[in-house]
Scaffold this active site. Structure first.
Site, short mmCIF file in Angstrom:
data_model
loop_
_atom_site.label_atom_id
_atom_site.label_comp_id
_atom_site.label_asym_id
_atom_site.label_seq_id
_atom_site.Cartn_x
_atom_site.Cartn_y
_atom_site.Cartn_z
N ASP A 1 -1.20 9.00 0.94
CA ASP A 1 -0.39 9.43 -0.18
C ASP A 1 -0.11 8.30 -1.17
OD1 ASP A 1 -0.28 11.76 1.26
OD2 ASP A 1 1.91 11.89 1.33
N HIS B 1 -0.24 6.05 3.90
CA HIS B 1 -0.04 5.76 2.48
C HIS B 1 -1.03 4.72 1.97
CE1 HIS B 1 3.72 7.69 3.69
NE2 HIS B 1 3.87 8.03 2.43
#
Length: 367
Positions: free
Chosen positions: A46, A190
């Site tokens: 992300d 992430h």
């Protein structure tokens, strides 16, 4: 000659196994299929793209034969469009993660819609394709957001394993989180942490040891599935020497090209095509171009989860690289490739064989 004969009979023996068991297994010094016997999991990243980390992350994934889904923020994509295209060129899947990472359920319907639709528009303008997957920031969702997702043709994707990289997890802790994943699981990671990048080689080994492969998230169901061929529909093969005209494509089957290198050979599984078994094995042919820019799409596969690298050379100059990280056939595209006009020799060359994988080529399509 000895190696060539060994490979020949190894391939024949493995194909016999395939016909009777439905799966290819390790034989000799070559594996003819990835061991995905325990299924597929989804690696997701992300908050990118990130100019300080995305390229390093992509390189690590490619070097370890992994593919992942990148849920990008619209504002980051707008500021770093080349990184989005690098994600796509590396064979990763791209999803929508809102424009600015707010708590969407605390916004008005109009604000919520703007966060989603502006990101859709930006990513489509960069890649040419609108995302089909959406991950709400913080995993927060409600009926209003789901309605907006549906209006934009998006499938919502959450996760059931959290790497905790955002919470200061160490590389070892991230690897341990992956160690809990089973078939169909989705892990949250992430795009901005070095610990996450450093975990990738161990993640790849962990999955391999447990018979798991990195898969894609179905745009219709949100479930983790084997990577597909990209939805390409086979078309009749035109004369290889013809030049693609606007709106059309030229497709050349690999088995119709001239084979070069020490061990290049035809194959009949997982498709009728050509296998490049060793470094500098290649297929080639001559293409006539009336213009100097085209898109090149190659359908192929690797014999296991280790990344197979195939360079595209035009007129003796390397123009880009296709990466295949599994036995499921897939199509990858190099966009806007500049090259000479007139008759040009096109080569597809294995350039990084380390003795543990082979590249299988089905066809090359030029648009």
């Amino acid at each position: 000659m000895i190696r060539a004969n060994v490979i020949k009979w190894t391939a024949i023996a493995s194909l016999v196994v395939f016909l009777f068991t439905g799966s290819l297994t390790m034989t000799g010094d070559k594996a003819l299929a990835a061991d995905c016997s325990n299924g597929y999991v989804a690696l997701t990243y992300d908050d990118g793209p990130n100019p300080n980390n995305t390229v390093t992350l992509l390189n690590a994934l490619q070097q370890n034969g992994l593919r992942a889904t990148f849920f990008n923020l619209g504002q980051n994509a707008q500021n770093n469009p080349s990184l989005v295209n690098q994600q796509k060129a590396a064979g990763m899947w791209i999803g929508n993660h809102s424009w600015s990472h707010p708590h969407l359920t605390q916004l008005t319907t109009s604000q919520m819609s703007s966060e989603v639709t502006n990101t859709q528009t930006t990513l489509q303008s960069i890649t040419g394709t609108a995302p089909k997957l959406f991950r709400p920031p913080y995993g927060e969702t409600n009926a209003t957001l789901k309605s907006i997702e549906a209006q934009n043709g998006l499938t919502e994707v959450l996760w059931n394993v959290d790497s905790q990289d955002w919470n200061g997890a160490s590389t070892a802790q991230i690897v341990n989180a992956v160690g809990t994943m089973q078939n169909g699981d989705v892990i949250l990671m992430h795009d901005q942490y070095q610990t996450t990048v450093q975990a990738i080689p161990q993640i790849a080994q962990n999955l391999k040891n447990r018979g798991l492969c990195s898969g894609m998230i179905s745009t219709s169901t949100g479930r983790v599935v084997a990577p597909d061929s990209g939805g390409t529909t086979p078309t009749p093969t035109p004369t290889p020497s013809s030049t693609p005209s606007p709106g059309t494509s030229t497709k050349i089957e690999a088995e119709n090209m001239t084979k070069g290198g020490q061990y290049t050979a035809n194959i009949s599984s997982p498709f009728s095509g050509v296998a490049l078994y060793a470094n500098n094995d290649l297929v080639k042919y001559t293409q006539n171009f009336s213009s100097g820019t085209h898109n090149f799409s190659l359908r192929g596969a690797s014999n296991n989860s280790t990344m197979a690298r195939v360079d595209l050379k035009i007129g003796g100059v390397t123009k880009g690289t296709f990466y295949f990280g599994g036995s499921s056939p897939a199509v990858y595209t190099l966009n806007n490739v500049s090259h000479g006009t007139g008759n040009q020799e096109i080569q597809l060359v294995v350039t990084a064989d380390n003795g543990t994988w082979d590249a299988y080529l089905d066809y090359l399509e030029i648009q």
